[in-house]
Design a protein around this motif. Sequence first.
Motif, PDB file in Angstrom:
ATOM      1  N   SER A 120       0.842  -1.203   0.000  1.00  0.00           N
ATOM      2  CA  SER A 120       0.000   0.000   0.000  1.00  0.00           C
ATOM      3  C   SER A 120       0.872   1.246   0.000  1.00  0.00           C
ATOM      4  O   SER A 120       0.638   2.199  -0.749  1.00  0.00           O
ATOM      5  CB  SER A 120      -0.908   0.016   1.238  1.00  0.00           C
ATOM      6  N   ILE A 121       1.877   1.224   0.850  1.00  0.00           N
ATOM      7  CA  ILE A 121       2.779   2.370   0.962  1.00  0.00           C
ATOM      8  C   ILE A 121       3.515   2.599  -0.356  1.00  0.00           C
ATOM      9  O   ILE A 121       3.630   3.729  -0.827  1.00  0.00           O
ATOM     10  CB  ILE A 121       3.779   2.133   2.115  1.00  0.00           C
ATOM     11  N   GLU A 122       3.974   1.518  -0.947  1.00  0.00           N
ATOM     12  CA  GLU A 122       4.689   1.636  -2.217  1.00  0.00           C
ATOM     13  C   GLU A 122       3.775   2.197  -3.310  1.00  0.00           C
ATOM     14  O   GLU A 122       4.235   2.903  -4.203  1.00  0.00           O
ATOM     15  CB  GLU A 122       5.266   0.276  -2.629  1.00  0.00           C
ATOM     16  N   ASN A 123       2.505   1.904  -3.243  1.00  0.00           N
ATOM     17  CA  ASN A 123       1.573   2.454  -4.216  1.00  0.00           C
ATOM     18  C   ASN A 123       1.365   3.954  -4.024  1.00  0.00           C
ATOM     19  O   ASN A 123       1.197   4.691  -4.993  1.00  0.00           O
ATOM     20  CB  ASN A 123       0.228   1.731  -4.161  1.00  0.00           C
ATOM     21  N   ILE A 124       1.382   4.383  -2.770  1.00  0.00           N
ATOM     22  CA  ILE A 124       1.297   5.822  -2.515  1.00  0.00           C
ATOM     23  C   ILE A 124       2.485   6.508  -3.189  1.00  0.00           C
ATOM     24  O   ILE A 124       2.377   7.605  -3.707  1.00  0.00           O
ATOM     25  CB  ILE A 124       1.313   6.111  -0.997  1.00  0.00           C
ATOM     26  N   HIS A 125       3.595   5.817  -3.217  1.00  0.00           N
ATOM     27  CA  HIS A 125       4.792   6.384  -3.843  1.00  0.00           C
ATOM     28  C   HIS A 125       4.910   5.961  -5.314  1.00  0.00           C
ATOM     29  O   HIS A 125       5.998   5.974  -5.883  1.00  0.00           O
ATOM     30  CB  HIS A 125       6.026   6.006  -3.032  1.00  0.00           C
ATOM     31  N   GLU A 126       3.804   5.538  -5.851  1.00  0.00           N
ATOM     32  CA  GLU A 126       3.704   5.211  -7.275  1.00  0.00           C
ATOM     33  C   GLU A 126       4.743   4.204  -7.747  1.00  0.00           C
ATOM     34  O   GLU A 126       5.244   4.286  -8.868  1.00  0.00           O
ATOM     35  CB  GLU A 126       3.769   6.498  -8.102  1.00  0.00           C
ATOM     36  N   ALA A 127       5.062   3.275  -6.856  1.00  0.00           N
ATOM     37  CA  ALA A 127       5.967   2.169  -7.201  1.00  0.00           C
ATOM     38  C   ALA A 127       7.336   2.622  -7.697  1.00  0.00           C
ATOM     39  O   ALA A 127       7.984   1.926  -8.474  1.00  0.00           O
ATOM     40  CB  ALA A 127       5.299   1.245  -8.224  1.00  0.00           C
TER      41      ALA A 127
END
Lengths: 223, 223
Positions: A120-127
Amino acid sequence: MTSVEEPARPGERERVRDAARTQAEILDVATQEFARAGYDGARVDEIAARTRTTKRMIYYYFGGKEQLFTTVLERAYTVIREAEQELDVEHLDPVAAIRRLAEVTFDHHEQHPDFIRLVSIENIHEAHHIAASEKLGRIGSPALDVIRRILEEGRRSGLFTTDVDAVDLHAMISSFCFFRVSNRHTFGALFGRDLVDPAQRAHYRTMLGDMVIAYLTAERASD
Amino acid sequence: MTSVEEPARPGERERVRDAARTQAEILDVATQEFARAGYDGARVDEIAARTRTTKRMIYYYFGGKEQLFTTVLERAYTVIREAEQELDVEHLDPVAAIRRLAEVTFDHHEQHPDFIRLVSIENIHEAHHIAASEKLGRIGSPALDVIRRILEEGRRSGLFTTDVDAVDLHAMISSFCFFRVSNRHTFGALFGRDLVDPAQRAHYRTMLGDMVIAYLTAERASD
DNA sequence: TAGCTAACGTACTAGTTCGTACATTAGACA
DNA sequence: TGTCTAATGTACGAACTAGTACGTTAGCTA
């Protein structure tokens, strides 16, 4: 996710300096801290404090906060890919195989909430970290290959009436498993229902399987 | 989510001081900034800078970063609840009604990626802000009532063979819609497929409807 | 038009946080 | 047993960041 605490295997006296152990310990704690607070919320000092070593070592081995997070992600994904490799469903008939696959996915998500949070966190940072990682670029997915083979067999045998792409089916299964864990808190707060309530576990596990099978075996869906 | 930029309605000359406008502007920018960077990644100074007012005003009107985020959440949820109120499907037959509901949910998620991100962020923080908000505690969900009624009608008429709880069905629909947007980046990076590719939009929209209907109308699922 | 207050701006501070310079030593190996 | 280096610890700094003290003014109301 937890290589932790090898309590000095017998005959191998705990050395004061042990690069591998230090790195593993940092990664374990970092995984927890990043999962707990997010990338920006995580504190390098806090990670160091909960380790038997110091902040200096984090920079010595990993270079910085950013690379540490990337390494944490790499390790987390490696764990899940290894679990997928265990998948042994090819001997089952297509319906049972897909249900089993869904259940294994369900179980894995439930057992690794930290992994879910990291993703989820990585998705906030757009991978961005995944994109920057060579390791994660070519990690592949054993589960996908399995799905592909089952779908083919199911279609050939006429058991599956719906013509669905393996990646799409994987997304369908994952979305339910992922959401149940990732959105547990807001969903619980708004609808007063804990999706991860142990008493409801079997219920949701069955529901997922029913849903996927119903979709695959539906009599002529719209098309 | 975007009350922005009322360009001084005619006859109403743009005042230099306008409490409501200032607050709305702060909330608009804060929504973007929090959605962009997460709670800890967001910068109060940055929010202020992108506003026609100053940081002082954020504290004047909202008290602090924490309350600002809570207010942003409250407004975002209010918007979605209002959209749900528009829902007009009771005149349709149960199958069409559920499909329509799924499609509306699908569309709303696609159209509000910032909202999705805020919810993901709030889950990382274990829904503490929602819990602390009186407004969000009793906001309810019009969509749930609608689902409840459709399900009842579908069961009575014999069209729906599966006996499913309204909240669970809502979770099922939401999970697919939410995941598609929330996990777009990691999924894309790992499987090389953009779940939000406009060219695939109709495909996934249909897939969701097919899945839900297949589940509800399956011939005697396991139970 | 005078007075009053809600609305606003500037400049600053205290505390935090990532990162590093510098010094030290365990333990592998010759 | 001496040497050398990977591994480690301490102490510090520069930059950032949430929050505030203090002063100013637009514009409503009497």
